[in-house]
Design an enzyme around this catalytic site. Structure first.
Site, short mmCIF file in Angstrom:
data_model
loop_
_atom_site.label_atom_id
_atom_site.label_comp_id
_atom_site.label_asym_id
_atom_site.label_seq_id
_atom_site.Cartn_x
_atom_site.Cartn_y
_atom_site.Cartn_z
CB SER A 201 -5.29 7.31 5.53
OG SER A 201 -4.81 6.41 4.55
CG ASP B 201 -11.07 6.84 -0.77
OD1 ASP B 201 -10.42 5.76 -0.71
OD2 ASP B 201 -10.86 7.79 0.01
CG HIS C 132 -8.62 5.33 2.25
ND1 HIS C 132 -8.50 6.41 1.42
CD2 HIS C 132 -7.51 5.31 3.03
CE1 HIS C 132 -7.36 7.04 1.68
NE2 HIS C 132 -6.73 6.38 2.65
#
Ligand code: NAG
Ligand code: NAG
Length: 358
Positions: free
Chosen positions: A62, A332, A335
């Site tokens: 991600s 978050d 990330h």
């Protein structure tokens, strides 16, 4: 920057157009301006290290995914509110590392693998992004998405189909960011990071084999990130109310990085393997933000996430976004925000210059 031409709506301007001779001179003048403008733009593009035709191929998770993980949080609000303005497949409020590396190379962000058959062929010219959130070097407990080896196999298939030629690969750059989800999987299945030693060695071995595989395909420049300080992610620092990074995950990250450097040093490499040290850059950006905050407590705590999920039930996802995402480091639980990535990228730029050399 383009050339701006103003047409004053006065009588004088009209009189120019009334005289056919002046008008054709004026047209010629405009024509020359347009040509000049194109020449200048072209010179600017190629002055970025003469990197015409470079392609970027991206692998991992991600941190570098730009749209491969459908039906994940990356396609749900509030992701993407800063860029592109709506959820569009990034685990951030905006740009991620991939976007910054592409811009450094003077190219567009490469298309996400998922969309390869749905975009115009010209969109494939900047390379391709195989990375998918939640994935790892090994299969991950977080998703059944493709592990690193599978991502590289997908790349290989497109090369066999001549979507990318050997010639393309020689002038290409690969970017790899992976490993965090492997440790998350280890934690969830084995529980104790203290026993991570053997797992770590196997993991780095496999990573090294995969990097060798990318090199074997003919990619001459491979940028590989060193693991970020995992203990600084909000999901870890929450234990201390976001006052401190957790020590054990950071030790694991440092060991991982050491083993990776060791294995890279022992590869009989003909390509450039460039390590992007996320461990030290994350730490340095976080400490610098923390120092500023010590003087001005109204600034945002870099260890605190900008987004807080408030309730999560029946698939409903309620969240609260901080006042200034552009002042945060973490977006978050896991990330960085666009601001976080931009700060990290700024510090990485001096290393990245090695990608521009021939
Ligand atoms: C990657 O995934 C494939 C398909 O699930 C699996 O066969 C392979 O063993 C995995 N590779 C690694 C290194 O875990
Ligand atoms: C955080 O707290 C949880 C629950 O008390 C604990 O299981 C976990 O090990 C802690 N994590 C760290 C990094 O200290």
């Amino acid at each position: 920057m383009g050339v701006h031409i103003f047409f004053p709506s006065t009588n004088e301007s009209r009189s120019i157009h009334d005289d056919p001779k002046t008008q054709s001179l004026f047209t010629l003048f405009l024509f020359i301006l347009v040509i000049l403008n194109n020449i200048i733009a072209e010179a600017r593009r190629s002055s970025r290290g003469g990197f015409h035709g470079t392609k970027l191929f991206v692998f991992g998770d991600s941190y570098v995914d730009t749209g491969n993980f459908l039906r994940s949080g990356s396609y749900k609000p509030p992701n993407g509110i800063t860029f592109p303005g709506k959820p569009a497949g990034r685990f951030s409020d905006g740009r991620v590392l991939t976007d910054y590396i592409a811009s450094f190379l003077g190219i567009r962000t490469p298309v996400a693998y998922r969309y390869r058959n749905y975009v115009e062929k010209s969109k494939l010219q900047h390379g391709m992004n195989y990375a998918q959130g939640g994935t790892g070097i090994f299969n991950s407990i977080l998703t059944n998405g493709p592990n690193l080896t599978t991502q590289i196999n997908s790349f290989q298939k497109l090369v066999q189909l001549n979507v990318y030629t050997k010639h393309d690969l020689r002038s290409s750059v690969a970017l790899v960011n992976v490993g965090g989800n492997d440790y998350a999987t280890f934690l969830q299945t084995n529980g104790n990071l203290k026993d991570v030693g053997a797992f770590s060695s196997g993991l780095v071995n496999q990573l090294c084999l995969d990097l060798k595989g990318i090199e074997g395909m003919g990619v001459r420049k491979i940028a590989i990130t060193l693991m970020m300080p995992m203990g600084c992610a909000p999901q870890q620092s929450v234990n201390t109310s976001y006052t401190k990074c957790a020590e054990l995950p950071n030790v694991v990250a440092r060991n991982h990085n050491q083993q990776l450097l060791h294995c890279l040093a022992n590869l009989k490499q003909s390509s450039v393997f460039l390590t992007l040290d996320l461990y030290n850059t994350f730490n340095s950006v976080i400490s610098s933000m923390a120092r500023k905050r010590a003087k001005n407590p109204r600034l945002m705590n870099p260890l605190e996430p900008c987004v807080r999920v408030e309730v999560e039930k029946e698939g409903k996802h309620k969240y609260k976004v901080c006042e200034k995402p552009e002042a945060s480091f973490f977006w978050d639980q896991a990330h960085p925000s666009q601001n976080g990535w931009h700060s990290v990228y700024s510090q990485l730029q001096s290393s990245l210059h090695q990608l521009l050399q021939n």
